[in-house]
Design an enzyme around this catalytic site. Structure first.
Site, PDB file in Angstrom:
ATOM      1  N   TYR A  39       0.827  -1.207   0.000  1.00  0.00           N
ATOM      2  CA  TYR A  39       0.000   0.000   0.000  1.00  0.00           C
ATOM      3  C   TYR A  39       0.866   1.263   0.000  1.00  0.00           C
ATOM      4  CZ  TYR A  39      -3.822  -3.085   1.678  1.00  0.00           C
ATOM      5  OH  TYR A  39      -4.742  -4.084   1.853  1.00  0.00           O
ATOM      6  N   HIS A  97       0.469 -11.640   1.996  1.00  0.00           N
ATOM      7  CA  HIS A  97      -0.558 -10.871   1.290  1.00  0.00           C
ATOM      8  C   HIS A  97      -1.221 -11.642   0.143  1.00  0.00           C
ATOM      9  CE1 HIS A  97      -1.695  -6.451   0.215  1.00  0.00           C
ATOM     10  NE2 HIS A  97      -2.720  -7.249   0.112  1.00  0.00           N
TER      11      HIS A  97
END
Length: 267
Positions: A39, A97
């Site tokens: 992110y 992730h």
């Protein structure tokens, strides 16, 4: 240890936008913050948390290891970098992730490295995200289901992901739903709107309450104070069995996130 039912997501938010979102959420009473290496906002999130003055032990901070950092000689170093950015000595939860593209790094290698990070005290709990049932089985074989605190997956009324959620739960692995509001698509659903109207609630509150009542954790994000405040209201709502059954009928396998070259062959 367990994973809290409600928190703040920070996907797609960066710079002052994410600083403001996290700051406002913490001020409103949020104590769970979810971020990720990819992110590129961990430092901003860390800044907002530090400025809040809230004691670290009152917070539950999650981040996720990106695929480029899966190799055992890289994973722990990358986690230490995340800790520096977040201005904390440990994470409450660290997730893998996505699965390794084309299995470049075996599941056993990165899960074992992540478990080592837990043993070193860098993270209190570990987990996975975006895994298929087969990949979950490999993760369980590597570190044991007891060491997998949660499986974070796209899950909303239009993609209820029952096979994956069911298998995880059969192994005692908790589910965290991301994109619970389907980028706002489900908020326009006539059925959700009808239930919301009857209960004097917002469509977002109904959807989040549905997920939590199904046993899942949720991490909705917002940049608007009013929405952050309103979403909190979902934590005190109870839907009837009839409402839950009606929302169950909305499943249509509508997947919104499946990045090319990274996403596995979904169940």
């Amino acid at each position: 240890m367990s994973v809290p039912a409600f928190g703040l997501g920070t996907f797609r938010l960066q710079g002052q936008v994410v600083i403001d979102s996290v700051s406002t959420a913490l001020e409103l009473g949020y104590r769970v913050i979810d971020t990720a290496q990819i992110y590129e906002n961990e430092a901003d999130v860390g800044q907002a948390i530090a400025a809040s003055g809230i004691p670290r032990e009152e917070l539950f901070i999650t981040s996720k290891i990106w695929v480029a950092n899966f190799a055992k000689e890289r994973l722990i170093d990358s986690l230490k970098e995340s800790l520096q950015k977040l201005q904390t000595d440990y994470l409450d939860l660290t997730l893998i992730h996505w699965p390794s593209p084309d299995d470049q790094v075996p599941v056993e290698e990165f899960m074992t490295a992540l478990l080592e990070a837990k043993r070193l005290g860098l993270t209190r709990q570990i987990g996975i995200s975006n895994f298929t049932i087969d990949l979950m089985k490999q993760a369980i074989a590597a570190v044991g289901a007891d060491n997998i605190a949660t499986h974070q997956i796209e899950l909303h009324p239009y993609l209820q992901n029952r096979k994956v959620a069911g298998f995880a739960q059969s192994q005692g692995i908790h589910i965290t739903s991301y994109m619970t509001l389907a980028y706002g698509e489900v908020l326009k659903d006539p059925l959700i709107q009808q239930i919301a109207e009857r209960l004097h609630a917002t469509p977002a509150q109904i959807t989040l309450a549905w997920a939590m009542q199904s046993g899942y954790a949720v991490i909705p994000s917002s940049t608007k104070r009013a929405n952050l405040q309103s979403n909190l209201g979902a934590t005190t709502m109870t839907l009837s069995d009839a409402d839950m059954a009606q929302i169950a009928t909305l499943d249509r396998g509508h997947r919104l996130t499946s990045p090319k070259g990274i996403a596995p062959d979904w169940d």
